[in-house]
Design a protein around this motif. Structure first.
Motif, PDB file in Angstrom:
ATOM      1  N   HIS A 179       0.835  -1.203   0.000  1.00 53.52           N
ATOM      2  CA  HIS A 179       0.000   0.000   0.000  1.00 53.52           C
ATOM      3  C   HIS A 179       0.875   1.261   0.000  1.00 53.52           C
ATOM      4  O   HIS A 179       0.538   2.247  -0.654  1.00 53.52           O
ATOM      5  N   TYR A 180       1.976   1.231   0.744  1.00 55.60           N
ATOM      6  CA  TYR A 180       2.858   2.404   0.805  1.00 55.60           C
ATOM      7  C   TYR A 180       3.506   2.654  -0.556  1.00 55.60           C
ATOM      8  O   TYR A 180       3.638   3.805  -0.993  1.00 55.60           O
ATOM      9  N   PHE A 181       3.907   1.571  -1.223  1.00 55.03           N
ATOM     10  CA  PHE A 181       4.471   1.704  -2.565  1.00 55.03           C
ATOM     11  C   PHE A 181       3.478   2.431  -3.472  1.00 55.03           C
ATOM     12  O   PHE A 181       3.832   3.371  -4.185  1.00 55.03           O
ATOM     13  N   GLY A 182       2.219   1.988  -3.447  1.00 53.67           N
ATOM     14  CA  GLY A 182       1.201   2.593  -4.299  1.00 53.67           C
ATOM     15  C   GLY A 182       0.961   4.058  -3.981  1.00 53.67           C
ATOM     16  O   GLY A 182       0.828   4.891  -4.882  1.00 53.67           O
ATOM     17  N   SER A 183       0.918   4.364  -2.681  1.00 50.84           N
ATOM     18  CA  SER A 183       0.670   5.756  -2.294  1.00 50.84           C
ATOM     19  C   SER A 183       1.838   6.659  -2.679  1.00 50.84           C
ATOM     20  O   SER A 183       1.633   7.815  -3.067  1.00 50.84           O
ATOM     21  N   GLU A 184       3.064   6.124  -2.602  1.00 52.22           N
ATOM     22  CA  GLU A 184       4.239   6.910  -2.987  1.00 52.22           C
ATOM     23  C   GLU A 184       4.288   7.104  -4.501  1.00 52.22           C
ATOM     24  O   GLU A 184       4.714   8.153  -4.986  1.00 52.22           O
ATOM     25  N   GLN A 185       3.847   6.112  -5.242  1.00 52.65           N
ATOM     26  CA  GLN A 185       3.775   6.292  -6.695  1.00 52.65           C
ATOM     27  C   GLN A 185       2.822   7.430  -7.031  1.00 52.65           C
ATOM     28  O   GLN A 185       3.129   8.289  -7.856  1.00 52.65           O
ATOM     29  N   ARG A 186       1.655   7.441  -6.368  1.00 51.56           N
ATOM     30  CA  ARG A 186       0.697   8.520  -6.631  1.00 51.56           C
ATOM     31  C   ARG A 186       1.255   9.868  -6.196  1.00 51.56           C
ATOM     32  O   ARG A 186       1.109  10.871  -6.915  1.00 51.56           O
ATOM     33  N   ARG A 226      -4.058   0.215 -10.542  1.00 49.67           N
ATOM     34  CA  ARG A 226      -4.202  -0.908  -9.605  1.00 49.67           C
ATOM     35  C   ARG A 226      -3.010  -1.003  -8.666  1.00 49.67           C
ATOM     36  O   ARG A 226      -3.149  -1.441  -7.521  1.00 49.67           O
ATOM     37  N   VAL A 227      -1.834  -0.603  -9.127  1.00 48.31           N
ATOM     38  CA  VAL A 227      -0.664  -0.558  -8.237  1.00 48.31           C
ATOM     39  C   VAL A 227      -0.879   0.508  -7.170  1.00 48.31           C
ATOM     40  O   VAL A 227      -0.598   0.290  -5.983  1.00 48.31           O
ATOM     41  N   GLU A 228      -1.386   1.670  -7.570  1.00 47.08           N
ATOM     42  CA  GLU A 228      -1.591   2.769  -6.612  1.00 47.08           C
ATOM     43  C   GLU A 228      -2.581   2.388  -5.519  1.00 47.08           C
ATOM     44  O   GLU A 228      -2.435   2.799  -4.371  1.00 47.08           O
ATOM     45  N   THR A 229      -3.586   1.602  -5.853  1.00 47.70           N
ATOM     46  CA  THR A 229      -4.584   1.202  -4.855  1.00 47.70           C
ATOM     47  C   THR A 229      -4.258  -0.140  -4.211  1.00 47.70           C
ATOM     48  O   THR A 229      -5.075  -0.708  -3.490  1.00 47.70           O
ATOM     49  N   ALA A 230      -3.047  -0.660  -4.499  1.00 43.89           N
ATOM     50  CA  ALA A 230      -2.550  -1.910  -3.899  1.00 43.89           C
ATOM     51  C   ALA A 230      -3.382  -3.128  -4.279  1.00 43.89           C
ATOM     52  O   ALA A 230      -3.394  -4.120  -3.565  1.00 43.89           O
ATOM     53  N   GLU A 231      -4.071  -3.053  -5.412  1.00 46.70           N
ATOM     54  CA  GLU A 231      -4.840  -4.198  -5.871  1.00 46.70           C
ATOM     55  C   GLU A 231      -3.946  -5.274  -6.451  1.00 46.70           C
ATOM     56  O   GLU A 231      -4.308  -6.456  -6.456  1.00 46.70           O
ATOM     57  N   ILE A 232      -2.799  -4.878  -6.988  1.00 50.91           N
ATOM     58  CA  ILE A 232      -1.851  -5.848  -7.528  1.00 50.91           C
ATOM     59  C   ILE A 232      -0.456  -5.549  -7.009  1.00 50.91           C
ATOM     60  O   ILE A 232      -0.151  -4.432  -6.591  1.00 50.91           O
ATOM     61  N   MET A 233       0.391  -6.565  -7.040  1.00 51.75           N
ATOM     62  CA  MET A 233       1.796  -6.405  -6.713  1.00 51.75           C
ATOM     63  C   MET A 233       2.479  -5.665  -7.856  1.00 51.75           C
ATOM     64  O   MET A 233       2.229  -5.980  -9.033  1.00 51.75           O
ATOM     65  N   PRO A 234       3.315  -4.651  -7.580  1.00 50.42           N
ATOM     66  CA  PRO A 234       4.018  -3.984  -8.675  1.00 50.42           C
ATOM     67  C   PRO A 234       4.835  -4.998  -9.469  1.00 50.42           C
ATOM     68  O   PRO A 234       5.531  -5.829  -8.881  1.00 50.42           O
ATOM     69  N   PRO A 235       4.757  -4.991 -10.797  1.00 50.93           N
ATOM     70  CA  PRO A 235       5.594  -5.891 -11.582  1.00 50.93           C
ATOM     71  C   PRO A 235       7.063  -5.519 -11.387  1.00 50.93           C
ATOM     72  O   PRO A 235       7.379  -4.346 -11.137  1.00 50.93           O
ATOM     73  N   PRO A 236       7.978  -6.479 -11.482  1.00 47.95           N
ATOM     74  CA  PRO A 236       9.387  -6.215 -11.137  1.00 47.95           C
ATOM     75  C   PRO A 236      10.055  -5.151 -11.987  1.00 47.95           C
ATOM     76  O   PRO A 236      11.023  -4.517 -11.541  1.00 47.95           O
ATOM     77  N   GLU A 237       9.551  -4.921 -13.211  1.00 46.05           N
ATOM     78  CA  GLU A 237      10.175  -3.913 -14.067  1.00 46.05           C
ATOM     79  C   GLU A 237       9.710  -2.496 -13.732  1.00 46.05           C
ATOM     80  O   GLU A 237      10.298  -1.507 -14.194  1.00 46.05           O
ATOM     81  N   LEU A 238       8.659  -2.358 -12.917  1.00 50.96           N
ATOM     82  CA  LEU A 238       8.123  -1.034 -12.629  1.00 50.96           C
ATOM     83  C   LEU A 238       8.991  -0.210 -11.676  1.00 50.96           C
ATOM     84  O   LEU A 238       9.217   0.989 -11.943  1.00 50.96           O
ATOM     85  N   PRO A 239       9.488  -0.745 -10.548  1.00 51.37           N
ATOM     86  CA  PRO A 239      10.266   0.082  -9.620  1.00 51.37           C
ATOM     87  C   PRO A 239      11.448   0.810 -10.262  1.00 51.37           C
ATOM     88  O   PRO A 239      11.572   2.039 -10.075  1.00 51.37           O
ATOM     89  N   PRO A 240      12.333   0.131 -11.034  1.00 43.66           N
ATOM     90  CA  PRO A 240      13.429   0.896 -11.645  1.00 43.66           C
ATOM     91  C   PRO A 240      12.937   1.920 -12.663  1.00 43.66           C
ATOM     92  O   PRO A 240      13.564   2.985 -12.828  1.00 43.66           O
TER      93      PRO A 240
END
Length: 281
Positions: free
Chosen positions: A16-23, A49-63
């Motif tokens: 959830h924190y990942f998604g909120s930080e992306q937003r 869906r990543v922002e609302t934590a509905e799915i796990m971020p795909p591995p290529e998204l963080p970099p």
């Protein structure tokens, strides 16, 4: 009508924190989801869906996010935490994935997999849990059997079950219940949409014998894994961790009996549950 973005709960989990930080970073950069999607080579729906934590971020998204926002390895670090934690509502999430799956692969060491259980077998199994009321047993039996409805649809998933020989030998319910369950299993052992293999006692030990495992192949060809113990389960979505379970499942499949030999063993086991009453003279 003005679009109101879904409110976030950043402190529920690392996901959830990942998604909120992306937003937060996206809004500070004055980027829409569509604009960010173009920058990081994703889609608007996936990012939403990543922002609302509905799915796990795909591995290529963080970099890609770190490159887009100039945040060094900030999102990479958040992803390392997020991928190691259980989803807060992971069983419901697993059920959602199961409802979409094009291929469902199970290994069960002790009982018939839920999607292959008869109502009587499911009831006898659930009655072993002494903390469940009769109403709760009925509710769970109905829920379990409802999961089988897709198999009768026009586009059913492929189900591949590997069961330990102990599943055939351990009586759940009475002899009639077991005979009916194995007869049902036999009908599903070798069809276009369903395969069953048995891991025989003669196969010895293996890496999956201490717990149940389900692999779900989704419409986008990705796979998730669900490992289940006595009281708790764990849903894996990270590709590297799913690959670990995939390899172990494939080794097990290679060492199990063929489908044809499994059918023979199921038939043999059914003989243990036929009536042996002495006919009247």
């Amino acid at each position: 009508m003005t679009f109101a973005p879904k409110s976030l709960t950043p402190y529920v989990s690392a996901r959830h924190y990942f998604g909120s930080e992306q937003r937060r970073h996206r809004e500070e950069a004055k980027l829409s989801l569509v604009q960010l999607a173009g920058i990081v080579n994703s889609s608007k729906s996936q990012l939403a869906r990543v922002e609302t934590a509905e799915i796990m971020p795909p591995p290529e998204l963080p970099p890609a996010l770190d490159a887009a926002f100039g945040t060094d390895k900030y999102f990479y670090g958040l992803y390392q935490l997020a991928k190691k934690e259980a989803h807060p509502d992971q069983y419901r999430r697993f059920m959602d994935f199961e409802a979409q799956a094009t291929v469902i692969e199970n290994y069960e060491p002790q009982v018939v997999p839920g999607p292959l259980q008869t109502p009587d077998y499911a009831r006898a199994l659930l009655c072993c849990q002494e903390d469940l009321t009769a109403y709760q047993v009925d509710e769970r039996v109905n829920a379990r059997i409802s999961r089988q409805e897709r198999q009768g649809s026009d586009n059913p998933p492929l189900r591949w079950a590997i069961i330990d020989e102990s599943v055939l030998r351990r009586r759940i319910g009475d002899a009639e219940c077991m005979h009916a369950q194995l007869a049902s299993l036999l009908k599903q052992a070798d069809t276009r949409d369903s395969k069953v293999q048995v891991m025989p006692f003669s196969g010895g030990g293996h890496s999956l014998m201490s717990g149940a495992l389900t692999l779900l192949t989704l419409p986008n060809s990705s796979t998730v894994a669900y490992e289940e113990g006595i009281e708790f389960g764990y849903l894996y979505e990270d590709p590297a961790r799913v690959m670990k379970w995939r390899r172990q499942y494939e080794v097990l499949r290679a060492n199990a009996l063929t489908v044809a030999d499994s059918v023979k063993l199921i038939r043999n086991a059914m003989e243990d549950y036929t009536s042996c009453d002495t006919p009247p003279s």
